[in-house]
Design a protein around this motif. Sequence first.
Motif, mmCIF file in Angstrom:
data_model
loop_
_atom_site.group_PDB
_atom_site.id
_atom_site.type_symbol
_atom_site.label_atom_id
_atom_site.label_comp_id
_atom_site.label_asym_id
_atom_site.label_seq_id
_atom_site.Cartn_x
_atom_site.Cartn_y
_atom_site.Cartn_z
ATOM 1 N N GLY A 1 0.746 -1.289 -0.107
ATOM 2 C CA GLY A 1 -0.239 -0.107 0.083
ATOM 3 C C GLY A 1 0.781 1.328 -0.242
ATOM 4 N N PRO A 2 1.785 1.443 1.048
ATOM 5 C CA PRO A 2 2.654 2.585 1.070
ATOM 6 C C PRO A 2 3.309 2.897 -0.320
ATOM 7 C CG PRO A 2 2.460 1.579 3.049
ATOM 8 C CD PRO A 2 1.780 0.701 2.207
ATOM 9 N N LEU A 3 3.951 1.714 -0.778
ATOM 10 C CA LEU A 3 4.848 1.649 -2.118
ATOM 11 C C LEU A 3 4.047 2.350 -3.067
ATOM 12 C CD1 LEU A 3 6.791 -1.507 -1.523
ATOM 13 C CD2 LEU A 3 7.419 0.843 -1.394
ATOM 14 N N ILE A 4 2.951 1.727 -3.077
ATOM 15 C CA ILE A 4 2.008 2.220 -4.370
ATOM 16 C C ILE A 4 1.716 3.694 -4.237
ATOM 17 C CG2 ILE A 4 -0.166 2.066 -5.731
ATOM 18 C CD1 ILE A 4 -0.023 -0.994 -4.944
ATOM 19 N N ILE A 5 1.382 4.247 -3.178
ATOM 20 C CA ILE A 5 1.189 5.537 -2.852
ATOM 21 C C ILE A 5 2.425 6.486 -3.011
ATOM 22 C CG2 ILE A 5 0.337 7.030 -0.873
ATOM 23 C CD1 ILE A 5 -1.318 4.856 0.084
ATOM 24 N N LEU A 6 3.439 5.841 -2.530
ATOM 25 C CA LEU A 6 4.811 6.718 -2.817
ATOM 26 C C LEU A 6 5.019 6.594 -4.236
ATOM 27 C CD1 LEU A 6 7.318 5.370 -0.007
ATOM 28 C CD2 LEU A 6 6.200 7.556 -0.318
ATOM 29 N N PHE A 7 4.787 5.685 -5.040
ATOM 30 C CA PHE A 7 5.059 5.717 -6.359
ATOM 31 C C PHE A 7 4.253 6.587 -7.137
ATOM 32 C CE2 PHE A 7 3.987 4.225 -10.844
ATOM 33 C CZ PHE A 7 5.191 4.320 -11.266
ATOM 34 N N LEU A 8 3.034 6.790 -6.678
ATOM 35 C CA LEU A 8 1.920 7.710 -7.378
ATOM 36 C C LEU A 8 2.210 9.024 -6.994
ATOM 37 C CD1 LEU A 8 -0.576 8.459 -8.653
ATOM 38 C CD2 LEU A 8 -1.886 7.882 -6.696
ATOM 39 N N GLY A 9 2.715 9.259 -5.561
ATOM 40 C CA GLY A 9 3.202 10.621 -5.278
ATOM 41 C C GLY A 9 4.519 10.993 -6.006
ATOM 42 N N GLY A 10 5.372 10.099 -6.189
ATOM 43 C CA GLY A 10 6.579 10.680 -6.964
ATOM 44 C C GLY A 10 6.108 10.875 -8.388
ATOM 45 N N VAL A 11 5.557 10.013 -8.950
ATOM 46 C CA VAL A 11 5.112 10.475 -10.619
ATOM 47 C C VAL A 11 4.225 11.966 -10.329
ATOM 48 C CG1 VAL A 11 3.492 9.939 -12.302
ATOM 49 C CG2 VAL A 11 5.005 7.951 -11.064
ATOM 50 N N VAL A 12 3.431 12.068 -9.560
ATOM 51 C CA VAL A 12 2.578 13.298 -9.736
ATOM 52 C C VAL A 12 3.544 14.551 -9.406
ATOM 53 C CG1 VAL A 12 0.903 14.719 -8.444
ATOM 54 C CG2 VAL A 12 0.395 12.153 -8.797
ATOM 55 N N PHE A 13 4.425 14.312 -8.528
ATOM 56 C CA PHE A 13 5.589 15.266 -7.906
ATOM 57 C C PHE A 13 6.280 15.509 -9.152
ATOM 58 C CE2 PHE A 13 9.949 16.395 -6.857
ATOM 59 C CZ PHE A 13 9.593 17.301 -5.889
ATOM 60 N N PHE A 14 6.767 14.750 -10.058
ATOM 61 C CA PHE A 14 7.364 14.855 -11.240
ATOM 62 C C PHE A 14 6.640 15.546 -12.344
ATOM 63 C CE2 PHE A 14 8.014 13.333 -15.563
ATOM 64 C CZ PHE A 14 9.250 14.013 -15.707
ATOM 65 N N ILE A 15 5.565 15.414 -12.452
ATOM 66 C CA ILE A 15 4.651 16.027 -13.542
ATOM 67 C C ILE A 15 4.574 17.351 -12.906
ATOM 68 C CG2 ILE A 15 2.217 16.320 -14.272
ATOM 69 C CD1 ILE A 15 2.143 13.216 -14.032
ATOM 70 N N VAL A 16 4.185 17.770 -11.604
ATOM 71 C CA VAL A 16 3.972 19.163 -11.313
ATOM 72 C C VAL A 16 5.454 19.884 -11.606
ATOM 73 C CG1 VAL A 16 3.480 20.458 -9.271
ATOM 74 C CG2 VAL A 16 1.957 18.646 -9.769
ATOM 75 N N LEU A 17 6.539 19.115 -10.931
ATOM 76 C CA LEU A 17 7.902 19.905 -11.207
ATOM 77 C C LEU A 17 8.044 20.235 -12.569
ATOM 78 C CD1 LEU A 17 10.111 21.024 -9.623
ATOM 79 C CD2 LEU A 17 11.127 18.614 -9.984
ATOM 80 N N ALA A 18 7.750 19.377 -13.325
ATOM 81 C CA ALA A 18 8.187 19.632 -14.801
ATOM 82 C C ALA A 18 7.113 20.823 -15.547
ATOM 83 C CB ALA A 18 7.785 18.366 -15.418
ATOM 84 N N MET A 19 6.088 21.023 -14.955
ATOM 85 C CA MET A 19 5.050 21.899 -15.457
ATOM 86 C C MET A 19 5.226 23.282 -14.740
ATOM 87 S SD MET A 19 1.525 19.746 -15.259
ATOM 88 C CE MET A 19 0.465 21.015 -15.477
ATOM 89 N N MET A 20 5.924 23.368 -13.348
ATOM 90 C CA MET A 20 6.177 24.773 -12.756
ATOM 91 C C MET A 20 7.400 25.168 -13.072
ATOM 92 S SD MET A 20 3.423 25.320 -11.057
ATOM 93 C CE MET A 20 3.985 26.623 -10.110
ATOM 94 N N SER A 21 8.393 24.276 -13.490
ATOM 95 C CA SER A 21 9.695 24.703 -14.020
ATOM 96 C C SER A 21 9.791 25.801 -15.260
ATOM 97 C CB SER A 21 10.632 23.567 -14.673
ATOM 98 O OG SER A 21 10.999 22.662 -13.456
ATOM 99 N N PRO A 22 9.144 25.684 -16.040
ATOM 100 C CA PRO A 22 9.031 26.610 -17.104
ATOM 101 C C PRO A 22 8.444 28.340 -16.446
ATOM 102 C CG PRO A 22 8.117 25.201 -17.970
ATOM 103 C CD PRO A 22 8.269 24.478 -16.662
ATOM 104 N N ILE A 23 7.563 28.071 -15.369
ATOM 105 C CA ILE A 23 6.958 29.213 -14.732
ATOM 106 C C ILE A 23 8.074 29.963 -14.056
ATOM 107 C CG2 ILE A 23 5.368 30.179 -13.237
ATOM 108 C CD1 ILE A 23 3.481 27.811 -14.219
ATOM 109 N N TYR A 24 9.012 29.065 -13.134
ATOM 110 C CA TYR A 24 10.019 29.321 -12.380
ATOM 111 C C TYR A 24 11.136 30.089 -13.100
ATOM 112 C CZ TYR A 24 14.121 29.198 -9.260
ATOM 113 O OH TYR A 24 15.087 29.553 -8.526
ATOM 114 N N GLU A 25 11.410 29.592 -14.404
ATOM 115 C CA GLU A 25 12.302 30.046 -15.077
ATOM 116 C C GLU A 25 11.982 31.492 -15.882
ATOM 117 O OE1 GLU A 25 15.567 28.877 -15.949
ATOM 118 O OE2 GLU A 25 15.422 27.162 -14.805
ATOM 119 N N LEU A 26 10.857 31.713 -16.135
ATOM 120 C CA LEU A 26 10.128 32.801 -16.736
ATOM 121 C C LEU A 26 10.339 34.019 -15.593
ATOM 122 C CD1 LEU A 26 8.790 34.480 -19.025
ATOM 123 C CD2 LEU A 26 6.583 33.423 -18.256
#
Length: 407
Positions: free
Chosen positions: A376-401
């Motif tokens: 259970g925790p492993l699946i939740i951690l994996f899902l959290g990691g994937v969502v974190f990567f997506i959010v980070l990749a989407m926010m990076s251009p805003i941060y650079e701008l």
Amino acid sequence: MAAFEYVALNNKGREKKGVLEGDTARQIRQQLREKGFTPLEVLHIGEATKSSDKSKGRFGGTSIKVADLALITRQLATLVKAALPIEEALKAVAEQTDKAKIKSVILGVRAKVMEGHTLADGMAEFPRIFNELYRSMVAAGERAGHLDTVLNRLADYTERRHAIQSKISAAMVYPIVLILVAIGVVSGLMVYAVPKVVGQFQTSGQELPVLTQILISISGFISSYGLLVLVVLILLIIGVRLWLRNPANKERWHNQILKLPIFGRLSRNLNTSQFASTLSILHSSGVPLLEAMNIGGKVLTNLKMRSAVSNAAVKVREGASLKNALQQTKLFPPMMIHMIGSGEASGELEDMLKQISDNQESQFENSVDVALNIMGPLIILFLGGVVFFIVLAMMSPIYELTKSITG
């Protein structure tokens, strides 16, 4: 008097199915006409069973739920203990059920008993319901004159088996739901959210960070080839299932399962529990040890362990002790081996097998709990990691701008 399954039309033209007892099919048809029914089909229980085994017939397959089997076994044990003749006990059990399939099976067994056969022989007409373990125990109980005791043990065993199956089903629900949610969330983000947000930066001509470029590539791949990947996965699953139809391939696969960190322990504990429980109940019912081992091996779901038990039975036949024969397989836990050795030395193998069975069932339940607590925790951690990567990749251009504007 035999039992017959019938299909008839009532006075409103509706189809009705059921079971009646009579000497011949002609007599059953006459009974139906006297009730105002138009008989369409009348089959002896044995013929109906063979027909349903081949084509599922009008009455469906001849398997019943484990809970129903445990219930009718317990009812039969109670009636036999009350000194009721077998044929009357079977008739009473059939009358107490409102399920046509179960009634037809019980009356079919009763018909064989009334012809002079044993209860075990009557049950042999329905091998998909009363398996070899069940029939062997009933035959041993009939020979020893302790049929009620054996039936009670069988009911206990069947109820435990039902509890284990329910435990496995319940254990699989949580991780499967988590995995499906994870796949749904990530797919939704990658296919719908990511292209719309990142597309704004692409039109502005801004140089995108590496993380964002990776995210865009993944999103594009999923949007373009997601269905193709799904089809390939389905074909791969079908191919694996076809590959596993070969007994040698299936045994190799089961051998690999035993080596896995979590699932290997679960499979080993489950099969050990099944074997110990089956061996205990058969041995205590008077079934010879070799026959009990052969039957016990057949209830195992893991082919590697089943083969190991078969080889151990050969060694016992050649004169080896049960302890040494099972020890050489290197698949059963040391505690089980030592307890069997103690039981053989003290002449209390029956009690030791019962203790082993209870111990292994407890270990299986603990293993399931541990697996759930880890997965259970492993699946939740994996899902959290994937969502974190997506959010980070989407926010990076805003941060650079923002960084370029503020200077």
